[in-house]
Motif scaffolding. Structure first.
Motif, mmCIF file in Angstrom:
data_model
loop_
_atom_site.group_PDB
_atom_site.id
_atom_site.type_symbol
_atom_site.label_atom_id
_atom_site.label_comp_id
_atom_site.label_asym_id
_atom_site.label_seq_id
_atom_site.Cartn_x
_atom_site.Cartn_y
_atom_site.Cartn_z
ATOM 1 N N MET A 176 51.113 26.234 88.406
ATOM 2 C CA MET A 176 52.466 25.763 88.070
ATOM 3 C C MET A 176 52.711 25.979 86.587
ATOM 4 O O MET A 176 51.772 25.881 85.789
ATOM 5 C CB MET A 176 52.544 24.236 88.302
ATOM 6 N N PRO A 177 53.953 26.235 86.183
ATOM 7 C CA PRO A 177 54.233 26.288 84.749
ATOM 8 C C PRO A 177 53.740 24.988 84.083
ATOM 9 O O PRO A 177 53.905 23.900 84.656
ATOM 10 C CB PRO A 177 55.754 26.398 84.690
ATOM 11 N N ILE A 178 53.135 25.126 82.901
ATOM 12 C CA ILE A 178 52.503 23.972 82.247
ATOM 13 C C ILE A 178 53.492 22.812 82.105
ATOM 14 O O ILE A 178 53.153 21.655 82.367
ATOM 15 C CB ILE A 178 51.937 24.397 80.874
ATOM 16 N N ALA A 179 54.720 23.135 81.693
ATOM 17 C CA ALA A 179 55.714 22.074 81.466
ATOM 18 C C ALA A 179 55.906 21.241 82.731
ATOM 19 O O ALA A 179 55.799 20.002 82.702
ATOM 20 C CB ALA A 179 57.043 22.704 81.051
ATOM 21 N N PHE A 180 56.159 21.930 83.844
ATOM 22 C CA PHE A 180 56.490 21.204 85.072
ATOM 23 C C PHE A 180 55.238 20.569 85.695
ATOM 24 O O PHE A 180 55.336 19.549 86.391
ATOM 25 C CB PHE A 180 57.206 22.133 86.049
ATOM 26 N N ALA A 181 54.078 21.147 85.424
ATOM 27 C CA ALA A 181 52.833 20.552 85.914
ATOM 28 C C ALA A 181 52.629 19.186 85.246
ATOM 29 O O ALA A 181 52.309 18.192 85.921
ATOM 30 C CB ALA A 181 51.658 21.473 85.611
ATOM 31 N N LEU A 182 52.843 19.137 83.938
ATOM 32 C CA LEU A 182 52.655 17.866 83.225
ATOM 33 C C LEU A 182 53.694 16.848 83.691
ATOM 34 O O LEU A 182 53.392 15.660 83.874
ATOM 35 C CB LEU A 182 52.757 18.082 81.711
ATOM 36 N N GLY A 183 54.924 17.318 83.888
ATOM 37 C CA GLY A 183 55.983 16.421 84.371
ATOM 38 C C GLY A 183 55.651 15.885 85.751
ATOM 39 O O GLY A 183 55.872 14.696 86.037
ATOM 40 N N THR A 184 55.112 16.735 86.613
ATOM 41 C CA THR A 184 54.765 16.311 87.981
ATOM 42 C C THR A 184 53.693 15.223 87.954
ATOM 43 O O THR A 184 53.833 14.181 88.615
ATOM 44 C CB THR A 184 54.247 17.530 88.795
ATOM 45 N N VAL A 185 52.628 15.461 87.185
ATOM 46 C CA VAL A 185 51.538 14.470 87.130
ATOM 47 C C VAL A 185 52.078 13.144 86.594
ATOM 48 O O VAL A 185 51.803 12.067 87.162
ATOM 49 C CB VAL A 185 50.378 14.981 86.237
ATOM 50 N N ALA A 186 52.859 13.223 85.512
ATOM 51 C CA ALA A 186 53.406 11.996 84.925
ATOM 52 C C ALA A 186 54.257 11.245 85.950
ATOM 53 O O ALA A 186 54.138 10.019 86.110
ATOM 54 C CB ALA A 186 54.235 12.334 83.687
ATOM 55 N N THR A 187 55.111 11.974 86.684
ATOM 56 C CA THR A 187 56.009 11.336 87.650
ATOM 57 C C THR A 187 55.226 10.701 88.807
ATOM 58 O O THR A 187 55.532 9.575 89.223
ATOM 59 C CB THR A 187 57.008 12.385 88.203
ATOM 60 N N VAL A 188 54.223 11.426 89.304
ATOM 61 C CA VAL A 188 53.432 10.886 90.417
ATOM 62 C C VAL A 188 52.722 9.594 89.991
ATOM 63 O O VAL A 188 52.690 8.607 90.735
ATOM 64 C CB VAL A 188 52.416 11.944 90.918
ATOM 65 N N PHE A 189 52.197 9.567 88.769
ATOM 66 C CA PHE A 189 51.510 8.356 88.304
ATOM 67 C C PHE A 189 52.491 7.235 87.997
ATOM 68 O O PHE A 189 52.151 6.057 88.128
ATOM 69 C CB PHE A 189 50.609 8.667 87.096
ATOM 70 N N MET A 190 53.713 7.586 87.613
ATOM 71 C CA MET A 190 54.758 6.565 87.444
ATOM 72 C C MET A 190 55.022 5.902 88.798
ATOM 73 O O MET A 190 55.132 4.688 88.896
ATOM 74 C CB MET A 190 56.063 7.205 86.947
ATOM 75 N N LEU A 191 55.103 6.762 89.818
ATOM 76 C CA LEU A 191 55.364 6.284 91.174
ATOM 77 C C LEU A 191 54.225 5.388 91.675
ATOM 78 O O LEU A 191 54.452 4.333 92.292
ATOM 79 C CB LEU A 191 55.523 7.497 92.099
ATOM 80 N N GLY A 192 52.983 5.779 91.367
ATOM 81 C CA GLY A 192 51.837 5.062 91.900
ATOM 82 C C GLY A 192 51.433 3.829 91.105
ATOM 83 O O GLY A 192 50.957 2.850 91.676
#
Lengths: 181, 448
Positions: B22-38
């Motif tokens: 994944m593009p680095i930018a969106f990969a970091l955003g995805t991880v951050a969002t998933v952990f926000m959710l969890g």
């Protein structure tokens, strides 16, 4: 890491059929958005130059230049995100591409593209929500100049929408897949 | 789960998502969002876009697109070739002067353009063929330009130092000044090595000649008349004036860093329009196109990295990891060495931008606690990250050289850069022994 693609010289795949037609339309929109981004960038440079000239030489107070240039540069960033994605210019780590067989690598690419689409869609939705709140509550920035916040939020929302449409097209066209030798 | 457990999970998830391609930018955003959710209150998800907006609207960060524009304007013009030609004419009589000219041209160009790949491309496209024509070995010529290009992330206006200033909450003005001493040290080390290497190659060539072999071009002397030397100056002087003018504006209290970026970009475009007649649509399109591409990619990474760091901080991952490092009671130099090794390893996969923003919240508190000056560390970290630009697997500059000199085998380019990696390590050791190399100038200027 994938190489830094120079979007100015990148060669673009030209898909055919109905999706190719939609991509053609989106290319025009992307082109206009990138043009606007370039103009915004140049304008930000001029605004900041004027800030120096005005304050240092003409003794004119500077209260709007920083914020305006910040809006212009943020707008340029988000509005050209789709144009950069069309050229696969958002860098990622492609170390596994050299290790995996083609079929497995294509699955990896598909998953990566899908995850990118999923995150960007979520972020896009949140940008539109933010824009809606800014319009409803008539939000303005905290500075003395106090411009309405729907301007930068609107640019973010529109830019992210273009990016999401671009991602959908790339997913459907599978333009990230590796060709068999 | 303890913050450290969540942190380990966060790290593992980040690695998996990054390696998915994944593009680095969106990969970091995805991880951050998933952990926000969890792990965070659901309402925090509503603030994702606002968080990114607030972090990205920092006026310091927004200098980056304008510094990139300035670099692209100069990089896409013939300024690099002219700069190199002028230095070649003036340093022609110095032993190994051609190599020294390449190093100094790289340093000056890097300071004007602020970009390593642009420096490699601009100086290398004329410098490498000329060095090879004059009998230098291809690997050395390629290694010299690749290493010279790395100065772009150390000399002001370095984008890496801008990001470090934001992440470490340090003065950008001081960081820019702190980069100058080590930058000059590296220029000096590279130039001395170029002279020594030239001497060795010339000795070998003389031996071959004495044994009846062919005469190598490295033995021939090139002379320039005063007229030729003076003729080379007018095209270069305006850019040198731009470089010094921007620094005077910044440190003379005339302009803030963001204003300096805007002023520099406008002046660079005006200069290439006047000197090279580059004011047509066809001249400006590649400049703005490559600026938009690079700055959008970088700003997206920065915005999402800041979201990623925000989640790390909210979940006490960065604090927990920093406390864990402090609890190991490592001696300060072991701590520094461990952190620098981590930076080198991360440099195998990630660009400097991501390394700084992802690691700063974790590594800076222990370093501060161990008594390190964070301005000094920012510069040391930049030199270490510079190494990543000229060694595999990323080695961005190596790939730029391969593009401009495709007939030089990749193996020769990689071996050609090795001595320079060692010289950079030497520079890091010297900076550890004599921290004043980095800190003396900012201390002196800011004490006045």
């Amino acid at each position: 890491m994938t190489g830094f693609v120079d979007p100015a010289t990148a060669t673009l795949p030209k898909p055919r059929g109905p999706l190719g037609f939609v991509q053609g339309l989106l290319d025009r929109i992307n082109g206009l958005a990138a043009l606007a981004g370039g103009i915004a960038m140049g304008a930000a440079g001029l605004v900041l130059t004027w800030e120096v000239v005005g304050r240092y030489f003409l003794k004119i107070a500077s209260d709007w230049q920083d914020e305006l240039s910040s809006f212009l540069l943020l707008g340029a960033t988000f509005m050209s995100a789709g144009w950069v994605q069309r050229r696969r210019g958002h860098v990622g780590i492609d170390a596994l591409a050299h290790v995996l067989p083609i079929w497995a690598d294509n699955i990896r690419r598909l998953i990566a593209d899908f995850l990118t689409f999923a995150f960007c869609s979520f972020f896009c939705w949140k940008c539109w929500t933010l824009l809606g709140e800014a319009i409803t509550d008539e939000q303005t920035s905290d500075s003395a100049w106090g411009p309405p916040l729907w301007i930068p939020y609107g640019l973010m929302a529109v830019g992210m929408t273009i990016l999401v449409i671009q991602l959908i097209l790339q997913l459907l066209l599978r333009d990230g897949a590796r060709a068999r030798p | 789960m303890s913050p450290l457990d969540i942190g380990l999970l966060y790290g593992a998830a980040t690695l998996i998502v990054l390696f998915s391609g994944m593009p680095i930018a969106f990969a970091l955003g995805t991880v951050a969002t998933v952990f926000m959710l969890g792990f965070m209150p659901t309402a925090s998800l509503d603030t994702v876009a606002q968080n990114v907006f607030e972090e990205m609207s920092s006026i310091t960060l927004l200098t980056i697109p304008l510094f990139i524009l300035k670099g692209a304007a100069i990089g896409k013009s013939k300024a690099g070739a002219d700069l190199y030609s002028a230095l070649h004419a003036w340093l022609g009589r110095v032993p190994g002067g051609l190599g020294v000219a390449v190093v100094i041209a790289c340093g000056l160009f890097a300071a004007m353009a602020g970009s390593s790949p642009a420096t490699c491309s601009a100086i290398g496209s004329s410098g490498i063929p000329e060095m090879r024509r004059r009998g230098y070995s291809p690997g050395f010529a390629a290694g010299l330009v690749a290493a010279g290009g790395t100065l772009g992330i150390l000399l002001p206006p370095s984008i890496t130092l801008i990001l470090y200033a934001v992440a470490a909450e340090q003065s950008l003005g001081k960081l820019f000044l702190a980069g100058i001493g080590p930058g000059l040290l590296l220029v000096g080390l590279f130039a001395i090595y170029a002279m020594i290497h030239h001497g060795q190659e010339a000795t070998r060539a003389r031996k071959v000649l004495a044994e009846g072999g062919p005469r190598s071009p490295i033995l021939s002397e090139e002379r320039f008349t005063w007229r030729e030397k003076l003729q080379a100056l007018p095209r270069v002087m305006p850019f040198i004036l731009l470089l010094t003018g921007v620094m005077v504006a910044l440190y003379g209290g005339i302009a803030t860093p963001s204003e300096t970026a805007g002023l520099g970009a406008v002046m660079a475009i005006a200069l290439i329009a006047v000197i090279y007649g580059a004011w047509h649509w066809r001249d400006l399109t590649p400049i703005f196109g490559s600026t938009l591409g690079e700055s959008t990619m970088l700003m997206m990474i920065i915005g999402m990295s800041l979201l990623y760091s925000y989640v790390m901080s909210y979940l006490h991952i960065s604090q927990g990891a920093a406390e864990w490092i402090v609890a190991q009671h490592l001696s300060r130099w072991v701590l520094l060495a461990a952190i620098l090794v981590l930076v080198v390893v991360l440099g195998f996969f990630l660009p400097p931008v991501s390394i700084i923003l992802m690691t700063a919240p974790i590594i800076l508190p222990p370093l501060r606690a161990a008594g390190f000056d964070l301005i000094w560390f920012g510069v040391v970290m930049s030199v270490v990250m510079e190494m990543g630009l000229i060694h595999p697997p990323v080695g961005l500059n190596i790939f730029v050289i391969s593009k401009i000199a495709p007939d030089i085998p990749l193996k020769d380019v990689v071996f050609g850069t090795l001595p320079f990696v060692l010289l950079m390590m030497l520079a890091v050791v010297l900076m550890c022994l004599i921290p004043g190399i980095a800190t003396a100038l900012p201390d002196w200027i800011y004490r006045k």
